[in-house]
Scaffold this motif. Structure first.
Motif, PDB file in Angstrom:
ATOM      1  N   GLY A 114      63.281 -12.975  19.585  1.00 13.23           N
ATOM      2  CA  GLY A 114      63.878 -12.369  20.771  1.00 13.23           C
ATOM      3  C   GLY A 114      63.662 -10.884  20.924  1.00 13.23           C
ATOM      4  O   GLY A 114      64.480 -10.190  21.542  1.00 13.23           O
ATOM      5  N   LEU A 115      62.551 -10.356  20.393  1.00  5.36           N
ATOM      6  CA  LEU A 115      62.184  -8.959  20.613  1.00  5.36           C
ATOM      7  C   LEU A 115      61.060  -8.888  21.642  1.00  5.36           C
ATOM      8  O   LEU A 115      60.366  -9.878  21.891  1.00  5.36           O
ATOM      9  N   THR A 116      60.880  -7.711  22.237  1.00  2.00           N
ATOM     10  CA  THR A 116      59.990  -7.579  23.380  1.00  2.00           C
ATOM     11  C   THR A 116      58.704  -6.840  23.034  1.00  2.00           C
ATOM     12  O   THR A 116      58.754  -5.674  22.620  1.00  2.00           O
ATOM     13  N   PRO A 117      57.533  -7.472  23.217  1.00  2.00           N
ATOM     14  CA  PRO A 117      56.274  -6.755  23.003  1.00  2.00           C
ATOM     15  C   PRO A 117      56.023  -5.769  24.135  1.00  2.00           C
ATOM     16  O   PRO A 117      56.275  -6.072  25.302  1.00  2.00           O
ATOM     17  N   GLU A 118      55.570  -4.587  23.778  1.00  2.00           N
ATOM     18  CA  GLU A 118      55.323  -3.533  24.765  1.00  2.00           C
ATOM     19  C   GLU A 118      53.913  -2.991  24.527  1.00  2.00           C
ATOM     20  O   GLU A 118      53.568  -2.608  23.407  1.00  2.00           O
ATOM     21  N   PHE A 119      53.107  -2.930  25.584  1.00  2.00           N
ATOM     22  CA  PHE A 119      51.721  -2.490  25.438  1.00  2.00           C
ATOM     23  C   PHE A 119      51.489  -1.170  26.161  1.00  2.00           C
ATOM     24  O   PHE A 119      52.093  -0.901  27.207  1.00  2.00           O
ATOM     25  N   ARG A 120      50.623  -0.349  25.574  1.00  2.00           N
ATOM     26  CA  ARG A 120      50.197   0.895  26.188  1.00  2.00           C
ATOM     27  C   ARG A 120      48.706   0.823  26.456  1.00  2.00           C
ATOM     28  O   ARG A 120      47.963   0.104  25.771  1.00  2.00           O
ATOM     29  N   GLU A 121      48.265   1.593  27.433  1.00  2.00           N
ATOM     30  CA  GLU A 121      46.857   1.583  27.811  1.00  2.00           C
ATOM     31  C   GLU A 121      45.973   1.950  26.615  1.00  2.00           C
ATOM     32  O   GLU A 121      46.262   2.887  25.873  1.00  2.00           O
ATOM     33  N   ASN A 122      44.908   1.191  26.454  1.00  2.00           N
ATOM     34  CA  ASN A 122      43.892   1.407  25.413  1.00  2.00           C
ATOM     35  C   ASN A 122      44.380   1.121  23.994  1.00  2.00           C
ATOM     36  O   ASN A 122      43.707   1.468  23.028  1.00  2.00           O
ATOM     37  N   ILE A 123      45.552   0.493  23.862  1.00  2.00           N
ATOM     38  CA  ILE A 123      46.056   0.099  22.546  1.00  2.00           C
ATOM     39  C   ILE A 123      46.327  -1.400  22.585  1.00  2.00           C
ATOM     40  O   ILE A 123      47.226  -1.859  23.292  1.00  2.00           O
ATOM     41  N   SER A 124      45.561  -2.158  21.847  1.00  2.00           N
ATOM     42  CA  SER A 124      45.643  -3.619  21.935  1.00  2.00           C
ATOM     43  C   SER A 124      46.856  -4.192  21.212  1.00  2.00           C
ATOM     44  O   SER A 124      47.319  -5.279  21.538  1.00  2.00           O
ATOM     45  N   ALA A 125      47.365  -3.484  20.212  1.00  2.72           N
ATOM     46  CA  ALA A 125      48.498  -4.000  19.438  1.00  2.72           C
ATOM     47  C   ALA A 125      49.819  -3.742  20.153  1.00  2.72           C
ATOM     48  O   ALA A 125      49.978  -2.721  20.833  1.00  2.72           O
ATOM     49  N   PRO A 126      50.789  -4.633  19.995  1.00  2.00           N
ATOM     50  CA  PRO A 126      52.078  -4.477  20.679  1.00  2.00           C
ATOM     51  C   PRO A 126      53.056  -3.571  19.927  1.00  2.00           C
ATOM     52  O   PRO A 126      53.158  -3.632  18.699  1.00  2.00           O
ATOM     53  N   PHE A 127      53.760  -2.733  20.680  1.00  2.00           N
ATOM     54  CA  PHE A 127      54.915  -2.007  20.158  1.00  2.00           C
ATOM     55  C   PHE A 127      56.148  -2.898  20.310  1.00  2.00           C
ATOM     56  O   PHE A 127      56.130  -3.897  21.043  1.00  2.00           O
ATOM     57  N   VAL A 128      57.230  -2.538  19.638  1.00  3.21           N
ATOM     58  CA  VAL A 128      58.527  -3.194  19.842  1.00  3.21           C
ATOM     59  C   VAL A 128      59.293  -2.360  20.862  1.00  3.21           C
ATOM     60  O   VAL A 128      59.654  -1.210  20.592  1.00  3.21           O
TER      61      VAL A 128
END
Length: 211
Positions: A114-128
């Protein structure tokens, strides 16, 4: 006070020994590492072995357990060469701990806990998304540790997200303000509180007196 020898330690039951030695080293930084596999499927795993390697260039390392025990994070990092490290806070510590379960490949821990993946431009890996302090890294080096079949994984920081109220004027991050937690052993989690910051210590050779 009780003293223990090598023979004592070797005689202990497996889980007792693991708990004892794991907590003996003291409180550790605990974080979630976010990755993606070659199909773009997200993965999230908890690690308490994050270590500062250097500031210029900004390098951070972590210890990956033997491949048989924890293969997905390392395999994803090797494939994509990009990953994120995310601080854990009391509001989602239970979900973070749950990521230590051995989920099958292709199952996203983000969805399972139940945590949310967050993406930034030009970074393929997800942040929390729920994390107040998080950063992305590119893989620099993987060093096998033959003594116990683990790996030291070293990455270079390429992007950082930090809540504004955490950063002091001199760049010091006040982690207690972000409520970043630490861990002891494999299942104990603690909040932190700053005692005091001390000035940089300089050794004054002129003050030495030779008798």
């Amino acid at each position: 006070m009780t003293s223990y020898t090598t023979s004592d330690i070797e005689s202990w039951e497996r889980f007792y020994r693991a708990n004892f030695i794991n907590t003996l080293t003291g409180f550790k930084s605990v974080n979630l590492i976010g990755t993606v596999n070659e199909l773009g499927q997200t993965n999230l795993a908890i690690f308490s072995s994050i270590v500062h390697i250097g500031s210029n260039p900004p390098l951070v390392g972590y210890i990956n357990r033997p491949v048989k025990a924890a293969q997905h994070t390392l395999a994803n990092i090797q494939a994509s060469e990009v990953y994120t490290i995310n601080h854990i806070h009391p509001s989602f510590v239970e979900q973070a701990h749950q990521t230590s379960a051995k989920y099958a490949a292709g199952i996203s821990e983000f969805e399972e806990v139940g945590l949310t993946p967050e993406f930034r431009e030009n970074i393929s890996a997800p942040f929390v998304k729920e994390s107040s302090i998080k950063y992305a890294l590119t893989l620099q080096q993987i060093i096998p540790i033959e003594l116990n079949d683990t790996f030291l994984v070293i990455g270079k920081i390429i992007a950082i997200q930090v809540d504004n109220n955490v950063v002091s004027e001199d760049g010091f991050l006040q982690l207690d303000k972000a409520a970043s937690i630490c861990s002891n052993g494999i299942d104990g989690y603690y909040t932190t509180e700053l005692i005091k910051r001390y000035s940089y210590v300089k050794f004054d050779i002129q003050s030495l007196k030779i008798s």
